[in-house]
Scaffold this motif. Structure first.
Motif, short mmCIF file in Angstrom:
data_model
loop_
_atom_site.label_atom_id
_atom_site.label_comp_id
_atom_site.label_asym_id
_atom_site.label_seq_id
_atom_site.Cartn_x
_atom_site.Cartn_y
_atom_site.Cartn_z
N ASN A 161 -69.51 7.96 40.56
CA ASN A 161 -70.26 6.71 40.41
C ASN A 161 -71.64 6.89 41.02
O ASN A 161 -71.79 6.97 42.24
CB ASN A 161 -69.51 5.57 41.10
N SER A 162 -72.66 6.97 40.17
CA SER A 162 -74.02 7.22 40.64
C SER A 162 -74.55 6.08 41.50
O SER A 162 -75.49 6.27 42.29
CB SER A 162 -74.96 7.45 39.46
N ALA A 163 -73.97 4.89 41.37
CA ALA A 163 -74.45 3.74 42.15
C ALA A 163 -73.97 3.78 43.60
O ALA A 163 -74.51 3.09 44.46
CB ALA A 163 -73.99 2.43 41.50
N LYS A 164 -72.95 4.59 43.87
CA LYS A 164 -72.39 4.65 45.22
C LYS A 164 -73.05 5.77 46.02
O LYS A 164 -73.16 6.90 45.53
CB LYS A 164 -70.88 4.83 45.17
N ASP A 182 -73.27 -4.97 37.30
CA ASP A 182 -71.83 -4.84 37.52
C ASP A 182 -71.14 -6.15 37.86
O ASP A 182 -69.93 -6.17 38.11
CB ASP A 182 -71.56 -3.84 38.65
N VAL A 183 -71.85 -7.26 37.90
CA VAL A 183 -71.24 -8.52 38.35
C VAL A 183 -70.11 -8.97 37.44
O VAL A 183 -69.18 -9.66 37.90
CB VAL A 183 -72.30 -9.64 38.48
N ASP A 184 -70.15 -8.58 36.17
CA ASP A 184 -69.10 -9.02 35.26
C ASP A 184 -67.81 -8.23 35.42
O ASP A 184 -66.85 -8.44 34.67
CB ASP A 184 -69.59 -8.96 33.81
N LYS A 185 -67.76 -7.32 36.38
CA LYS A 185 -66.55 -6.53 36.63
C LYS A 185 -65.78 -7.00 37.86
O LYS A 185 -64.70 -6.48 38.13
CB LYS A 185 -66.93 -5.05 36.83
N PHE A 186 -66.34 -7.98 38.59
CA PHE A 186 -65.76 -8.34 39.87
C PHE A 186 -65.66 -9.85 40.04
O PHE A 186 -66.34 -10.61 39.35
CB PHE A 186 -66.61 -7.79 41.03
N TYR A 189 -68.13 2.84 51.93
CA TYR A 189 -67.66 3.09 50.56
C TYR A 189 -66.47 2.19 50.25
O TYR A 189 -65.58 1.99 51.09
CB TYR A 189 -67.25 4.56 50.40
N TRP A 190 -66.46 1.67 49.03
CA TRP A 190 -65.33 0.87 48.58
C TRP A 190 -65.19 1.02 47.07
O TRP A 190 -66.15 0.90 46.32
CB TRP A 190 -65.53 -0.62 48.91
N SER A 191 -63.99 1.31 46.64
CA SER A 191 -63.68 1.39 45.22
C SER A 191 -62.22 1.03 45.04
O SER A 191 -61.39 1.34 45.89
CB SER A 191 -63.93 2.82 44.69
N ASP A 192 -61.91 0.33 43.96
CA ASP A 192 -60.50 0.13 43.65
C ASP A 192 -60.16 0.96 42.43
O ASP A 192 -60.94 1.05 41.48
CB ASP A 192 -60.17 -1.36 43.41
N ASP A 197 -66.14 11.21 43.67
CA ASP A 197 -66.95 10.73 44.80
C ASP A 197 -66.44 11.29 46.12
O ASP A 197 -67.22 11.68 47.00
CB ASP A 197 -66.93 9.20 44.86
N LEU A 198 -65.13 11.32 46.28
CA LEU A 198 -64.53 11.80 47.52
C LEU A 198 -64.92 13.26 47.79
O LEU A 198 -65.37 13.60 48.89
CB LEU A 198 -63.00 11.67 47.43
#
Length: 443
Positions: free
Chosen positions: A99-102, A264-268, A376-379, A392-393
């Motif tokens: 994820n390039s945004a992270k 990304d607001v429409d994903k959360f 960092y946070w991802s589900d 990412d990890l």
């Protein structure tokens, strides 16, 4: 499922998937999406092919699963290819690179919070968006799938909680609990207790059981705050700082949030605050928006699924549940249906709206607070997010310990579960792109 109907095969489909044994497959064919006329992939088999193939639509897009006669699985996501056992499967799409945004989290020293020992991890989900990587293919629950080497997602969460002072960990289970419990058995310093559910009871069902069910009431200290974490979260968030903010605000209930990109607001689930905190983003919650359109979003604070409940909130949750149960029972009687003895309870659908109404009309209860969380946070909601998070990890974006022998679990972007790389090498598999090589859970 038009894409699979277009294959030159007379093979029945079920539940959006097509299983192909070696004798059923044509030597070579393309998979065409008849709605767009785009090629989704190609499959070729040699005469001596030994591996079975399943093609299916998932939340991660069009996917393939190549299964070895020994039971191992090669999961091919869009932008990947698998060549093994006389089978050559390639799927169209762009390879996942992370994820390039992270951005990478900055290593920080922290003092573990001392306000509460207790936290609960939600581990009872059905993981329908994660099939076939979890479920009957591999016999793993989603929180139990490997993340960093043999360490599972939920194991990494538990270890993170322990480092922040939460040593009493309660986990609710339902789907494939054996894999989940096996991975948590390696959490050496934390005490793990379980709520085993016989049927889904909602995201807040475990909390409701600890408050009402005599069998589980001893698990919860009603005089301490309770931290709630989703079982499919990959994070290095500072849970101590979240607790300190909760205490400083004398909050009734706190939700940990992260500032996300506008696109990304429409994903959360989006949380709107009065921006009363020093950072100008955290504050008292005034509204919720569930996956709003970009132009309609009133905030960019996304709900991370990290919640802290104060002891003052516990009687309110019991009240909210009893009201929901009474309503369901009354409706059942009026409709001439069986009267339920209990109902599901959901954080987002039931508890949060009720708490918001109370916090706005009864400020003496304490704030319903949203606190921005760093790190960092991802589900891992679906297979693409899972692979993206693992990329990412290993790129060093997450402060989660990596295995000593990294190449046993991650090489050239290919993800291997414990023992799977040895299988792939023995089968002389040639893999490219977004491929996960998995062995089923064996106890």
């Amino acid at each position: 499922m038009n894409a699979l109907n277009s294959c030159v095969l007379n093979t029945p489909m079920e539940a959006n998937r097509l299983r192909l044994s070696p004798v059923e497959r044509q030597p070579h064919f393309e998979i065409i999406d008849t709605q767009t006329n785009q090629c989704l992939g190609r499959l070729h088999q040699l005469e001596n092919a030994t591996h079975a193939v399943e093609l299916f639509w998932g939340k991660g897009g069009f996917m393939g699963m190549v299964t070895s006669p020994t039971g191992g699985h090669y999961f091919a996501l869009p932008g990947s290819s698998v060549c093994v056992g006389g089978v050559e499967l390639s799927l169209a799409g762009q390879p996942i690179t992370g994820n390039s945004a992270k951005q990478a989290s900055e290593p920080k020293n922290h003092t573990p919070q001392s306000h509460s020992m207790q936290a609960t991890i939600l581990g009872a989900g059905l993981a329908t968006r994660f099939e076939r990587i979890s479920g009957d293919s591999t016999h793993y629950s989603k929180p139990a799938v490997p993340l960093s080497g043999r360490s599972s997602v939920i194991e990494c969460i538990a270890n993170r909680l322990v480092t922040h002072g939460f040593r009493n960990i309660i986990v609710n289970t339902f789907f494939k609990p054996e894999s989940l419990m096996a991975s948590l058995s390696r959490c050496q310093e934390g005490q793990v207790a379980y709520i085993h559910e016989s049927e889904p009871s909602g995201t807040a069902g475990g909390l409701r059981k600890m408050l009402i069910d005599p069998q589980y009431q001893s698990l919860l200290d009603v005089n301490q705050p309770l931290l709630v974490v989703q079982g499919d979260s990959v994070t290095d968030a500072d849970f101590s700082a979240l607790m300190e903010a909760h205490i400083a605000e004398n909050a009734l209930l706190t939700i940990g949030c992260q500032w996300i990109e506008a696109q990304d607001v429409d994903k959360f689930g989006i949380i709107v605050t009065d921006q009363s905190a020093a950072d100008g983003q955290s504050g008292k919650i005034v509204a919720f928006q569930e996956k709003p359109k970009r132009e309609e979003a009133k905030s960019r604070l996304a709900n991370t699924g990290f919640y802290i409940f104060s002891p003052r909130s516990f009687p309110l949750i019991v009240e909210i549940y009893n009201d929901a149960l009474a309503t369901a029972q009354q409706n059942a009687r009026q409709a001439g249906l069986p009267v339920p003895a209990e109902v599901a309870l959901d954080f987002a659908m039931d508890i949060f709206p009720a708490i918001l109404r109370r916090s706005l009309t009864q400020p003496e209860l304490g704030a319903f607070w949203a606190q921005k969380v760093e790190g960092y946070w991802s589900d891992i909601g679906n297979p693409v997010q899972y692979l993206e998070t693992i990329h990412d990890l290993y790129a060093g974006k997450v402060q989660i310990p990596l295995p000593t022998e990294k190449s046993r679990y991650y090489r050239d972007g290919i993800v291997y579960w414990e023992g799977a790389q040895a299988m792939a090498e023995a089968e002389e598999a040639v893999l490219q792109g977004n491929v996960l090589v998995a062995l089923p859970f064996s106890g």
